[in-house]
Design a protein around this motif. Structure first.
Motif, PDB file in Angstrom:
ATOM      1  N   ASN A   1       8.067   7.256  -3.404  1.00  0.00           N
ATOM      2  CA  ASN A   1       7.133   7.297  -4.529  1.00  0.00           C
ATOM      3  C   ASN A   1       7.174   6.033  -5.369  1.00  0.00           C
ATOM      4  O   ASN A   1       6.236   5.759  -6.126  1.00  0.00           O
ATOM      5  N   ALA A   2       8.251   5.271  -5.266  1.00  0.00           N
ATOM      6  CA  ALA A   2       8.355   4.039  -6.045  1.00  0.00           C
ATOM      7  C   ALA A   2       7.660   2.850  -5.383  1.00  0.00           C
ATOM      8  O   ALA A   2       7.578   1.773  -5.967  1.00  0.00           O
TER       9      ALA A   2
ATOM     10  N   ALA B   1      -1.053   2.671  -5.128  1.00  0.00           N
ATOM     11  CA  ALA B   1      -1.709   3.882  -5.618  1.00  0.00           C
ATOM     12  C   ALA B   1      -2.052   4.786  -4.428  1.00  0.00           C
ATOM     13  O   ALA B   1      -2.317   4.300  -3.336  1.00  0.00           O
ATOM     14  N   PRO B   2      -2.014   6.125  -4.600  1.00  0.00           N
ATOM     15  CA  PRO B   2      -1.783   6.861  -5.843  1.00  0.00           C
ATOM     16  C   PRO B   2      -0.326   7.243  -6.070  1.00  0.00           C
ATOM     17  O   PRO B   2      -0.031   8.158  -6.833  1.00  0.00           O
ATOM     18  N   LEU B   3       0.603   6.599  -5.368  1.00  0.00           N
ATOM     19  CA  LEU B   3       2.016   6.882  -5.565  1.00  0.00           C
ATOM     20  C   LEU B   3       2.437   6.489  -6.979  1.00  0.00           C
ATOM     21  O   LEU B   3       1.767   5.706  -7.656  1.00  0.00           O
TER      22      LEU B   3
ATOM     23  N   GLY C   1      -2.766   0.274  -2.617  1.00  0.00           N
ATOM     24  CA  GLY C   1      -2.654   1.585  -1.988  1.00  0.00           C
ATOM     25  C   GLY C   1      -3.416   1.667  -0.684  1.00  0.00           C
ATOM     26  O   GLY C   1      -2.931   2.245   0.297  1.00  0.00           O
ATOM     27  N   ARG C   2      -4.607   1.085  -0.651  1.00  0.00           N
ATOM     28  CA  ARG C   2      -5.389   1.111   0.594  1.00  0.00           C
ATOM     29  C   ARG C   2      -4.716   0.290   1.692  1.00  0.00           C
ATOM     30  O   ARG C   2      -4.684   0.710   2.858  1.00  0.00           O
ATOM     31  N   VAL C   3      -4.188  -0.870   1.333  1.00  0.00           N
ATOM     32  CA  VAL C   3      -3.495  -1.702   2.324  1.00  0.00           C
ATOM     33  C   VAL C   3      -2.288  -0.964   2.884  1.00  0.00           C
ATOM     34  O   VAL C   3      -2.084  -0.888   4.110  1.00  0.00           O
ATOM     35  N   PHE C   4      -1.476  -0.386   1.995  1.00  0.00           N
ATOM     36  CA  PHE C   4      -0.285   0.338   2.434  1.00  0.00           C
ATOM     37  C   PHE C   4      -0.672   1.549   3.283  1.00  0.00           C
ATOM     38  O   PHE C   4      -0.040   1.851   4.302  1.00  0.00           O
TER      39      PHE C   4
END
Length: 374
Positions: A161-162, A166-168, A196-199
């Protein structure tokens, strides 16, 4: 991101509604099966099989209690920083805390986002200590193994979560940092959503590649999580743009004033036979004998009542009570209604003034119309 809906309620903790989505049953079953049929028998093959299943069941319950503690940390810290919280829903991929507004400052965002991973990390430390104490006391090896698993999973939850995407929670920490550096919340949200999208796409690619080469279900699960992150990050950026477009617009600007209402004592049959109620509307505020709002009823709920029971079933018996309905004041920011833009008759907001009188109703289409007008 569209809010995850609760299938049933567990009640309230610290005044916050706790719900569970049906998808929890899937992950709950996987945790129990993974522990009882694989991990525990492999580590300790000489135990009776009922012990494996009891241990797996208890461990899964404690695991979901840990997830709930993670989300409660977000909710409690959010309320302390002036952000209202509607509910917490446990679902397939963890938990979701639904807040009524965004954090007012980068510092508040930092506190709210960081509280969840911190609680998970503390739980990991506590379960590590519990595993050590149980081993030192020569307790059941299965209990030691369960405590060790809970320690590892909570630390993993905190670390995952860290991650600044996003959205983490890490994505919200990144947004707080970018917001502090640029002074622009929309720009900060856009940056965190892009991360977030890349990850997410990286997880999708890795998961699919591993699944094609190994056939492992865990790889498919990784791809599923990645896809969820892509969708959620994209939706978060969209909502941020909507909030920016609605900046400074009060609810009264978009609401439908003096909406058609339904008395709570009216029968369902009477409601459905009234041309003024059944034509052109899909949801109605419900009022008591004094004209005060007491809930919301939809045509779907009304038509769902069996025909023979419609003459003796009242609207008050099938309505969504006022305490569970979405409410807003006329002077509240319209942007705060953005998370409730999901289509559906039940996604209406009752507009109630400071005296408790009903003054209007807001549908998702009303908010969308206000956005187009801006």
């Amino acid at each position: 991101m569209s809010a995850v809906r609760a299938t049933f309620s567990l009640g309230r903790i610290a005044g916050i509604r706790i719900g569970v989505n049906w998808s929890v049953l899937l992950i709950f079953g996987l945790v129990v099966f993974g522990l009882a049929a694989r991990r525990l028998p492999v580590a300790y093959p000489d135990r009776d099989w009922p012990l494996y299943w009891v241990t797996g069941l208890v461990t899964a319950v404690v695991f979901f209690a840990s997830l709930l503690a993670h989300e409660l940390a977000h909710a409690v810290v959010a309320r302390r920083n002036g952000v209202g919280v509607d509910d917490i829903v446990l679902w397939l991929l963890g938990g979701a805390t639904r807040m009524r507004a965004e954090a007012p400052t980068p510092r508040a965002e930092l506190r709210i986002a960081g509280s969840g991973p911190l609680v998970s990390l503390l739980l990991g430390v506590l379960f590590t200590g519990a595993a050590w104490l149980l081993a030192a006391a020569s307790a059941s090896a299965l209990a030691v193994e369960a405590a060790a698993w809970l320690a590892a999973i909570n630390v993993l939850l905190a670390v995952f979560n860290a991650i600044p995407a996003a959205p983490l929670d890490g994505g919200r920490l990144l947004r707080a940092f970018l917001w502090w550096r640029t002074g622009d919340r929309l720009r900060a949200t856009t940056g965190a959503s892009a991360a977030g999208r890349v990850f997410g796409w990286v997880l999708v690619a890795l998961g699919l590649w591993a699944f094609l080469w190994t056939g492992a279900l865990g790889a498919a699960w990784t791809a599923l999580i990645g896809w969820f992150l892509v969708v959620a990050a994209t939706e978060e950026a969209r909502q941020a743009r909507l909030r920016a477009a609605l900046g400074g617009v009060p609810v009264r600007t978009a609401m439908t004033p003096d909406p058609v209402t339904v008395p709570e004592r009216l029968t369902v049959g009477g409601m459905l036979s009234d041309p003024g109620l059944s034509h052109g509307h899909v949801a109605f505020p419900v009022t008591n004998d004094r004209g005060g709002p007491v809930g919301l009823v939809t045509l779907d709920r009304a038509t769902g009542v069996p025909v023979p029971e419609r003459r003796r079933t009242t609207v008050g018996e099938i309505m969504v009570p006022l305490a569970k309905a979405r409410r807003a004041r006329p002077d509240e920011p319209l942007a705060d209604l953005v998370p409730w833009l999901d289509p559906g008759a039940a996604n209406r907001t009752l507009v109630v003034d400071d005296d408790g009188a009903l003054v209007g109703i807001v549908a998702p289409s009303d908010v969308n119309r206000a956005v187009r007008g801006r």
